[in-house]
Write a protein that holds these residues in place. Structure first.
Motif, PDB file in Angstrom:
ATOM      1  N   THR A  73       0.806  -1.933  -0.142  1.00 48.00           N
ATOM      2  CA  THR A  73       0.480  -0.860  -0.073  1.00 48.00           C
ATOM      3  C   THR A  73       0.469   1.714   0.268  1.00 48.00           C
ATOM      4  N   ASP A  74       1.889   1.409   0.621  1.00 48.55           N
ATOM      5  CA  ASP A  74       3.091   2.227   0.905  1.00 48.55           C
ATOM      6  C   ASP A  74       3.890   2.419  -0.061  1.00 48.55           C
ATOM      7  N   GLY A  75       4.070   1.076  -0.926  1.00 42.82           N
ATOM      8  CA  GLY A  75       5.445   1.076  -1.069  1.00 42.82           C
ATOM      9  C   GLY A  75       7.185   1.398  -1.022  1.00 42.82           C
ATOM     10  N   GLN A  76       8.145   1.707  -1.707  1.00 39.76           N
ATOM     11  CA  GLN A  76       9.453   1.301  -1.092  1.00 39.76           C
ATOM     12  C   GLN A  76       9.525   2.563   0.099  1.00 39.76           C
ATOM     13  N   PRO A  77       9.758   2.189   0.711  1.00 37.61           N
ATOM     14  CA  PRO A  77      10.311   3.457   2.064  1.00 37.61           C
ATOM     15  C   PRO A  77      12.474   3.561   1.333  1.00 37.61           C
ATOM     16  N   TRP A  78      12.669   5.072   0.995  1.00 31.22           N
ATOM     17  CA  TRP A  78      13.591   5.352   0.178  1.00 31.22           C
ATOM     18  C   TRP A  78      14.381   6.187   0.923  1.00 31.22           C
ATOM     19  N   THR A  79      14.360   5.692   2.646  1.00 28.91           N
ATOM     20  CA  THR A  79      15.816   6.294   3.588  1.00 28.91           C
ATOM     21  C   THR A  79      16.232   5.648   3.971  1.00 28.91           C
ATOM     22  N   ALA A  80      16.538   3.998   4.091  1.00 29.54           N
ATOM     23  CA  ALA A  80      17.857   3.754   4.270  1.00 29.54           C
ATOM     24  C   ALA A  80      19.031   3.665   3.841  1.00 29.54           C
ATOM     25  N   THR A  81      20.021   3.196   4.094  1.00 26.67           N
ATOM     26  CA  THR A  81      21.435   3.548   3.901  1.00 26.67           C
ATOM     27  C   THR A  81      22.138   3.788   2.456  1.00 26.67           C
TER      28      THR A  81
END
Length: 312
Positions: A73-81
């Motif tokens: 529902t929210d997609g891939q987060p793009w905040t990790a290393t």
């Protein structure tokens, strides 16, 4: 609209590329702008998000404690290393601003897949491509990953992240990301005969398909090949691919002609390219405009690709 003036009025991460690639400014000008990426704007903001252990958001590819069911529902987060390092590298941040990061990640970062050590890579072609590029940039020992690409080419010449599931056919997404990594390795070290041959074979895989057609039928791979959105992330389209070939060769291959016209057709009468539908997922902060608005990042990429092609 004066497109070049509009582009130049940007965050330093974008402005220095406009000055170098479109305006032809002398190195002292664009190098001074590039140096600002570390201390102001997008680059400085991402550097401030780094965890004391060297990671971002507590994870290698996904944030710490990520609920994988939420991707539907929210997609891939793009905040990790890995995603943050990709951005910082592509924006031109000096590796000296991340002094000690390579060592911290070697000590503290593990891949979500099988808990493998960060700089050793894992089984995904795209993840290994970014790890190779980021390692070269930060001074980590990633020579083994370059050899991995030689060993994991598909019979048709490219790469596919689904090889681990038994795939024997290449993917345009995986192939383009793998090519970018091998080019970075050659630029940094000269590469080896085997890695250079692998890159040439991967390029041929894309070129013999005109960058967007199926070899079997001649039909487009999918409608998304001519739908552009920034950031590119892992996603393939002909603009992303053409920008790779711009870096890889001073002489454009004529087999790219149709793909170039798709890029040209997307240019608006005022000389800009519009933002497409971006991949969903949480970000630290926005770096480009919403869908349907003129995108400075896409306009930079589109303009320099056409300049390169038209000057052949």
């Amino acid at each position: 609209m004066d497109v070049l003036a509009w582009l130049r009025d940007s965050d330093p991460a974008l402005r220095w590329q406009v000055e170098r690639d479109l305006l032809g400014e002398p190195p002292p000008v664009w190098e001074a702008t590039r140096a600002r990426v570390t201390t102001e704007g997008f680059g400085a903001r991402l550097l401030e998000k780094q965890d004391p252990d060297g990671r971002w958001d507590g994870g290698a590819f996904f944030p710490a404690g990520f609920d994988f069911a939420s991707m539907k529902t929210d997609g891939q987060p793009w905040t990790a290393t890995t995603w943050v390092l990709n951005d910082l590298r592509e924006w031109g941040v000096d590796a000296a601003a991340l002094q000690g990061t390579a060592e911290l990640l070697a000590e503290n970062a593990r891949w979500e897949y099988d808990d493998l050590p960060y700089w050793g890579g894992e089984v995904d072609c795209c993840i290994n491509a970014w790890t190779l590029m980021n390692g070269l940039w930060l001074g980590a020992d990633v020579a083994g990953i370059a050899d991995w690409f030689v060993e994991h080419r598909q019979p048709d010449g490219g790469w596919n992240c689904e090889w681990v599931e038994g795939s024997k056919r290449s993917s345009v997404h995986s192939t383009l990301n793998s090519l970018k990594a091998l080019l970075a390795r050659e630029t940094a070290t000269g590469g080896t005969a085997e890695t250079r041959e692998a890159r040439r074979g991967g390029e041929e895989y894309l070129l013999e398909r005109g960058l967007f057609r199926r070899l079997s039928t001649g039909e487009p791979v999918a409608p998304w090949v001519s739908r552009f959105a920034y950031p590119f992330r892992w996603h393939y389209d002909v603009l992303n691919a053409a920008d790779y070939f711009r870096l890889a060769s001073p002489q454009p291959d004529p087999r790219m002609a149709e793909a170039i016209e798709l890029i040209r057709a997307a240019r608006q009468p005022d000389g800009t390219w519009l933002q497409g539908r971006r991949q969903p997922g949480r970000v630290w902060f926005e770096i480009d405009v919403p869908e349907g608005e003129p995108s400075k990042w896409l306009t930079l990429a589109g303009t320099r690709v056409l300049n390169w092609w038209d000057a052949r």
